[in-house]
Every structure is written in C-alpha cells, then in structure tokens.
Design an enzyme around this catalytic site. Structure first.
Site, mmCIF file in Angstrom:
data_model
loop_
_atom_site.group_PDB
_atom_site.id
_atom_site.type_symbol
_atom_site.label_atom_id
_atom_site.label_comp_id
_atom_site.label_asym_id
_atom_site.label_seq_id
_atom_site.Cartn_x
_atom_site.Cartn_y
_atom_site.Cartn_z
ATOM 1 N N GLY A 359 0.828 -1.199 0.000
ATOM 2 C CA GLY A 359 0.000 0.000 0.000
ATOM 3 C C GLY A 359 0.856 1.239 0.000
ATOM 4 O O GLY A 359 2.002 1.219 0.439
ATOM 5 N N LYS A 381 5.933 0.547 7.470
ATOM 6 C CA LYS A 381 5.607 1.799 6.774
ATOM 7 C C LYS A 381 6.851 2.672 6.734
ATOM 8 O O LYS A 381 7.356 3.111 7.771
ATOM 9 C CB LYS A 381 4.475 2.535 7.476
ATOM 10 C CG LYS A 381 4.103 3.832 6.743
ATOM 11 C CD LYS A 381 2.750 4.341 7.140
ATOM 12 C CE LYS A 381 2.896 5.474 8.138
ATOM 13 N NZ LYS A 381 1.601 6.015 8.542
ATOM 14 N N ASP A 490 -8.554 10.789 10.493
ATOM 15 C CA ASP A 490 -8.460 10.214 9.149
ATOM 16 C C ASP A 490 -9.113 8.835 9.105
ATOM 17 O O ASP A 490 -8.557 7.893 8.545
ATOM 18 C CB ASP A 490 -6.981 10.132 8.748
ATOM 19 C CG ASP A 490 -6.803 9.939 7.242
ATOM 20 O OD1 ASP A 490 -7.780 10.180 6.491
ATOM 21 O OD2 ASP A 490 -5.706 9.538 6.822
#
Ligand code: NAG
Ligand code: NAG
Ligand code: NAG
Length: 668
Positions: A359, A381, A490
């Site tokens: 992603g 990440k 978010d």
C-alpha cells in the site's frame, strides 16, 4: 422444499416413503408430535437435507451419516442414551448442533472439535465426562456444555473464540484458573462458570469483556479481591459471585449499586460496599500494615541493637525499591519490543521490493516483510521524507502511539529511525501484519486485485456489525479513555485493518492529534493532508478550518457505517451537488431500508431456517436492525457537529443490534 409438521398432534408411525421425497428436499421438522415408533431409515436418502429437527421424545434414525449436507441438527430432549452416535462424524458442514437434555454419556468425541463451520453447539444436561471438546475456531458464537460431568481445565484456546457470545460450562467438575486468554473473547455477553471447582483470582484480562450482561462465577473457589473493572461494565445486569473465597472491599459503582443485580453471599471475608449488602465495615489495610511494619521494626531494633539498625535500613531500602518498580513505565514502547535495524528491514522486505509493496499511504509506502529469525510477518511503513509534512506526520503518529494500547487499534511493534545505506535519513514504523487487509478491499473488491486463490471477498451482515463495533470501541478508547483525548482525523475504510479472525483494528495515526487543553494548535490541516480519499469522510466543518474534535471523528465514523451496509462509497459519482451518502440514506428511512441495503446482505443464511414463519420473523428483525443502524449512521454524520451522537452511545446501540441479530439468526 421443506416439510414442517412440528407442533401438531400427528400420530401413528412415519412411513418409509419419506425417503422417496425428492432430492431437493431441504428441511424436515418433526418436533412436538405424537409420532411413535422408529423414524424410517429411508431418511438417509434425503441427501440434500439441510435442516433436521427431531426433538421431544422421538427416536433417532440410524443412517444420519448420509446427510452430509446437513447444516442444522436438533435432537434435543429425546432421552437419547449411550455413547455419542459415531454416525455424526460425517456431518462436517453442521452450523448448528443441539443435543441438549438427553442422556448421552462418555467423552465428547474429538471429531466435534473439527467442525469448522459450527456456530452454535449445545450439549447441556447430558452425562458427558472427560475434557471439554469444542471447535477452537473463531466461528463459534454459542457454546453450552453445562450440567455434565466434564473435568479438567478451561482450555487456553478459549481465547481463539473471538466472536463467542455465550459460554456456559456451569455444573461440571472443571478446575484450575480462568485462563487469561478469556479476555480475547470480548464479544461475550453471557459467561457462566458456576458450580465447578475453579480457583485463583478473577484475571485482570477480563477487563476487556465490556459487553458482558450476565456473569456467574458462583459456587467455585475463587479468591482475592473483586476487580474494580467490573464497576465499568455498563451492560452488566446480573453478577453472581456467591459462595467463593473472595475478600477485601466490595466496589460501590456500576452494578454494585444494585442489590437486585449483584450477589455476593457466602464470601466470608468481603467487607464494605453499599450499605444494602449489610457487609461488615472494612478495616483500613494501610494502617494495619503500617502498624505491622512498626512493630517489626521495634522488635528487630530491640533484639539486634546496632545490627538491627542495619537491618531496618536494608528493609526500608527494599521497600523503596519495590515502590519504584510499581510505577508505570512511561516510555513510548515496551522494552520487550523488537529492535530492528535498517538492515533487518531491508532483508525482511526483499530490499523494499515492489512485490512486497502492499500500500501507499499518505506519507509513505507500506511493505510486507518476513523476519527471517522469528518467522514473524510484519508490515513496515517507510516514511517518505521528501514529502512535505511527512516527518511531522511520523512524529504525530509516534506521539499518539505513546500511551495507547487497545485490541482494536493496530499494534505498532517498533519504530526504526536511522540512516540508510545511502546515508540518507530513514524513518519507519513496524506494525503487526493484518492478514485480511483493509476494510476497503472487502467493501469494494472490484477496486483491489482478488486473492491469489481467487476468493471473491464478501462480508456477512454479522461480520459487518462486529467490525463496526470494533471501530466504535477503538474510537471510544481514543476519545474517552486515553490520558489526553486523541482525535484520529483520518478514519476511513482503508485505515481499518482486519486480522485473521476478521477483528477490526484502526490504524494510520499519521494525522492524529492529541488534544491538550494548553495547546491551541489543533486546527484541522486538511489542505496538507489534501488527499482525495479523505474527502467524503472529513467532517464538513473542517473545510472552514474548524478545530479538530471528537465530533469530527464521529462524522467520519457515521459515513463509514453507512458505507458498510449500503455498499456505496461516499465518493461515488452518484453523490454530487446536494446529494451525499448521509441524506441519501436519511431520505430512504424507514420505507426503503431494504432497497438501499447492499443486496448481498439480504438473503444471507436463509437456507438454514426451516419454516416460512421463522423466515418472516427473521427478515423483520433484520429490517429493524438495519433501520436502527442507518439511524445511528445518520445521527453521526449530521452537518451540525453538536447534534452528532457520541461514540460511546454508538457502541451501546450497535451492541444491542448485534444481540438482536444473534437471536434472529438462531430462530429455528
Ligand atoms: C419409493 O420408491 C421405491 C423405488 O423408487 C419404490 O419401490 C417404492 O414403492 C416407493 N414407495 C412409495 C411408498 O411410494
Ligand atoms: C447465585 O449463585 C448461587 C450459588 O450458585 C445460587 O444459589 C443463586 O441462586 C444465584 N443467584 C441468582 C440470582 O442466580
Ligand atoms: C437493578 O438490577 C435489576 C436486575 O438486573 C434491573 O431490573 C434494575 O433495573 C436495576 N436497577 C437499577 C436502578 O439499575
């Protein structure tokens, strides 16, 4: 085709021609009749039978083993005796198995543990002995083994039953402690362990069972203090702790305020509590122990003189040390966390190769990685430092993650901050890997490539409700239970990750804001976040530069909830000008509830029901539940922030809907 002739007064014997019914015959219910004699063996010809209910004193046919398509089997209350029929071992597709109130004896056969699809298992009130046997998969919702002669312990694997709603093992001879893994079963609403030989204290891990309504630990050998967390269980309606060896003071909040909901008789050493309980007053432990220390010191000093002083000093030093150790560890991440270097991450992700890329988020890319040494799978990440605001976002995420720990939040394993081989700065966050990807991929499978095995992804109504509760719990934790409230800012389906048991975990705190009373710097900064997919979920007031708020997160939650059940994305082309997902749903209520619902949810589970009546009833309940869900979603995403529902209220409402659906899906 089905035949339901239960609750009639049919007499005589059942003819053998029943076996000549067509192969499409799906349901047979013979309960509560006056039928005599044996059920003909020809029943074994009905190979497509999915539901078979024979209860209340009917003899059981042999040849059940042929019915390998059977999904629901009810043989309750039949005076069946002897060992458990081995013919049942072919029925691997069973979803419901009800054998309560018979006289089966001997061990529960081990093959029952392999029935992967089983969701409801009831073997109560038989004479089963030996250890507990049950399928240890996340599918089980209802497990009732009460009033048998089962022995041994409550297995640790009980913690695998992530969706378990009811566990009743009362009236056996089980022993040992309650395993701490019980805390994983946080969907439990009923937990009954009464009349066994359990001992030890009530484990702290049970504090996660926040949905519990009926907790019965009575008549065992539990000891220690009654944990304070029970005060916070807002759904608890009945708490029975009678006849144990519990001690210390009885709490006074929550369920403990209510004399008709809490039962504690037969614990001689309990004290305090609300006056209605008529327990003795507690003697302050502190003054007692201080007195003790004093006496001890005095004696030592007198006997040992100088030597005594040394001893006292040592003693005090040890006390001090002990106190120090008790202080909460305030550092960001536990010492126990892995300490991963850039090199290890490089190896784990095959050099951050594109095949490992899973992603690309707002401020970096996420890679799947395999740690060679431990074999653990991780998600890494890597923060893209060339992007404006990325470092700030990385720091926000670290800060947000400092204090938080909740089973519905994505767990960060470690933070890696250093220099890469080119000499550039490198920052990465390492998370638990979530096997089932993001909610986004499940809601809109056409947007994502299929699994390697070509599974098309579809969530059931029940899974959707569970996930929506998971997310509500996570938000409630962030908003109301952290030291300083945290606003996620978010929330959207791509930030809700699903583990192997389809439990939802909220992740990506890159935009999170910790709300400190003293810092006014909590303005929404959506322009720098400026991502297309965030639009549609962001609260409208953020567009005017309003401060971030809990209400803003609740707005996003409402949209996400409506999306989960309608299947429509808020950024779909059909929503433009004045029309948005919220008013689209609001206008459809209440008449067109079924019309706006994702069609895949409407016919779910129908074949498992035997009569038209119960099907109608079930559909009516589903419709009511969907309507309530939509009303909650709309109440979360109204324009005016102050009118939005609070997230703890959302959790309460969804919780009761979940319960209603559970009841409906067990209609038979
Ligand atoms: C059932 O079918 C079998 C074989 O097709 C036939 O011999 C028998 O007569 C049938 N029984 C009845 C009661 O119709
Ligand atoms: C509480 O537990 C005791 C002991 O098992 C039992 O006798 C009593 O009936 C229980 N009370 C309620 C209200 O269930
Ligand atoms: C006390 O508990 C009983 C039984 O669960 C319940 O019906 C009643 O509403 C409770 N009372 C209060 C004041 O909460």
């Amino acid at each position: 085709m089905e035949l339901a002739i239960h609750e009639n007064r049919l007499g005589g014997t059942l003819p053998g021609c029943i076996g000549n019914f067509s192969a499409t015959f799906k349901g047979l219910s013979l309960a509560l009749n006056l039928i005599l004699g044996e059920i003909p063996r020809e029943i074994g010809n009905l190979v497509n039978l999915q539901v078979l209910q024979i209860h209340d004193n009917l003899p059981i046919p042999s040849h059940l083993g042929n019915l390998s398509n059977l999904a629901a089997l009810t043989l309750s209350n039949n005076n069946l005796s002897g060992m458990f029929p081995s013919s049942l071992q072919n029925l691997q597709n069973l979803i419901y198995l009800y054998l309560e109130r018979n006289n089966f004896k001997g061990p529960i056969p081990s093959y029952l543990g392999k029935y992967q699809s089983l969701t409801r298992l009831n073997l109560a009130s038989n004479n089963f002995s030996g250890p507990m046997v049950f399928p240890m998969t996340g599918n089980l919702l209802y497990l009732n083994l009460s009033w048998n002669h089962l022995s041994g312990v409550l297995p640790m694997e009980i913690g695998n039953l992530k969706h378990l709603d009811t566990l009743d093992v009362s009236g056996n001879i089980l022993e040992g402690k309650i395993p701490s893994s019980t805390g994983n079963c946080d969907g439990l609403t009923v937990l009954r362990l009464r009349n066994n030989l359990f001992h030890g204290s009530i484990p702290q891990q049970m504090s996660s069972l926040r949905g519990i309504e009926d907790l019965d630990l009575s008549n065992n050998n539990f000891c220690g203090e009654i944990p304070k967390f029970l005060e916070a269980f807002q759904f608890l309606e009945k708490l029975n702790l009678s006849y144990n060896h519990l001690e210390g003071s009885l709490p006074t909040q929550g369920v403990f305020r209510n004399l008709s909901a809490t039962f504690v008789v037969g614990n001689e050493k309990l004290c305090g509590g609300m006056p209605e309980f008529e327990l003795p007053k507690c003697v302050s432990r502190n003054s007692k122990s201080r007195e003790g220390v004093h006496k001890l010191k005095l004696t030592i000093a007198i006997i040992f003189g100088l030597l005594g002083i040394t001893l006292v000093a040592t003693f005090l030093y040890l006390c001090l040390l002990k106190q120090k150790r008790k202080e909460p560890i305030s550092s960001c991440l536990d010492d126990s966390l892995l300490n991963l270097s850039y090199g290890t991450l490089l190896k784990a992700t095959n050099g951050f190769s594109s095949t490992n890329l899973i992603g690309a988020g707002s401020f970096g890319s996420v890679y799947k990685g395999l740690l060679q040494e431990s074999g653990n799978v991780i998600a890494v990440k890597v923060v893209n430092l060339t992007r404006h605001g990325a470092l700030k976002s990385f720091k926000a995420e670290c800060e947000a993650l400092k204090c938080i720990k909740h089973r519905n939040l994505l767990k960060v394993l470690t933070v890696c901050s250093g220099i890469d081989y080119k000499g550039d700065k490198f920052n990465a966050l390492v998370y638990e890997f979530m096997v089932n990807g993001s909610l986004e991929e499940w809601l809109h499978p056409h947007l994502a490539p299929n699994d390697a095995d070509g599974h098309s992804k579809e969530l059931s109504l029940f899974q959707r409700i569970n996930i929506s509760i998971d997310v509500a719990f996570a938000l409630d934790y962030l908003h109301n239970q952290c030291e300083s409230p945290i606003i996620h800012c978010d929330l959207k389906p791509s930030n809700v990750l699903l583990d192997a048991d389809m439990v939802g975990h909220v992740g990506d705190f890159g935009l999170a804001k910790i709300v400190l009373e003293s810092t006014p710097d909590t303005r929404a900064n959506m322009s720098s976040a400026g991502l297309r997919e965030t639009i549609g979920y962001a609260a409208p007031e953020y567009a005017n530069g309003s401060q971030v708020s809990r209400e803003g997160d609740v707005y996003s939650y409402g949209i996400l909830l409506l999306e989960m059940f309608t299947g429509l994305s808020p950024i779909s082309d059909m929503f433009r000008d004045e029309l948005n997902l919220c008013n689209y749903v609001a206008e459809a209520l209440p008449q067109r509830v079924m019309e706006i619902t994702n069609p895949v949810l409407l016919h779910e589970g129908e074949c498992h029901n035997s009569s038209q009546d119960s099907l109608h009833k079930r559909n009516r309940i589903f419709q009511e539940c969907l309507e309530t869900i939509y009303r909650v979603g709309v109440a979360c995403s109204v324009q005016e922030p102050r009118r939005r529902m609070s997230i703890d209220k959302v959790a309460t409402q969804l919780h009761s809907i979940r319960k209603k659906i559970l009841t409906a899906s067990s209609l038979r």
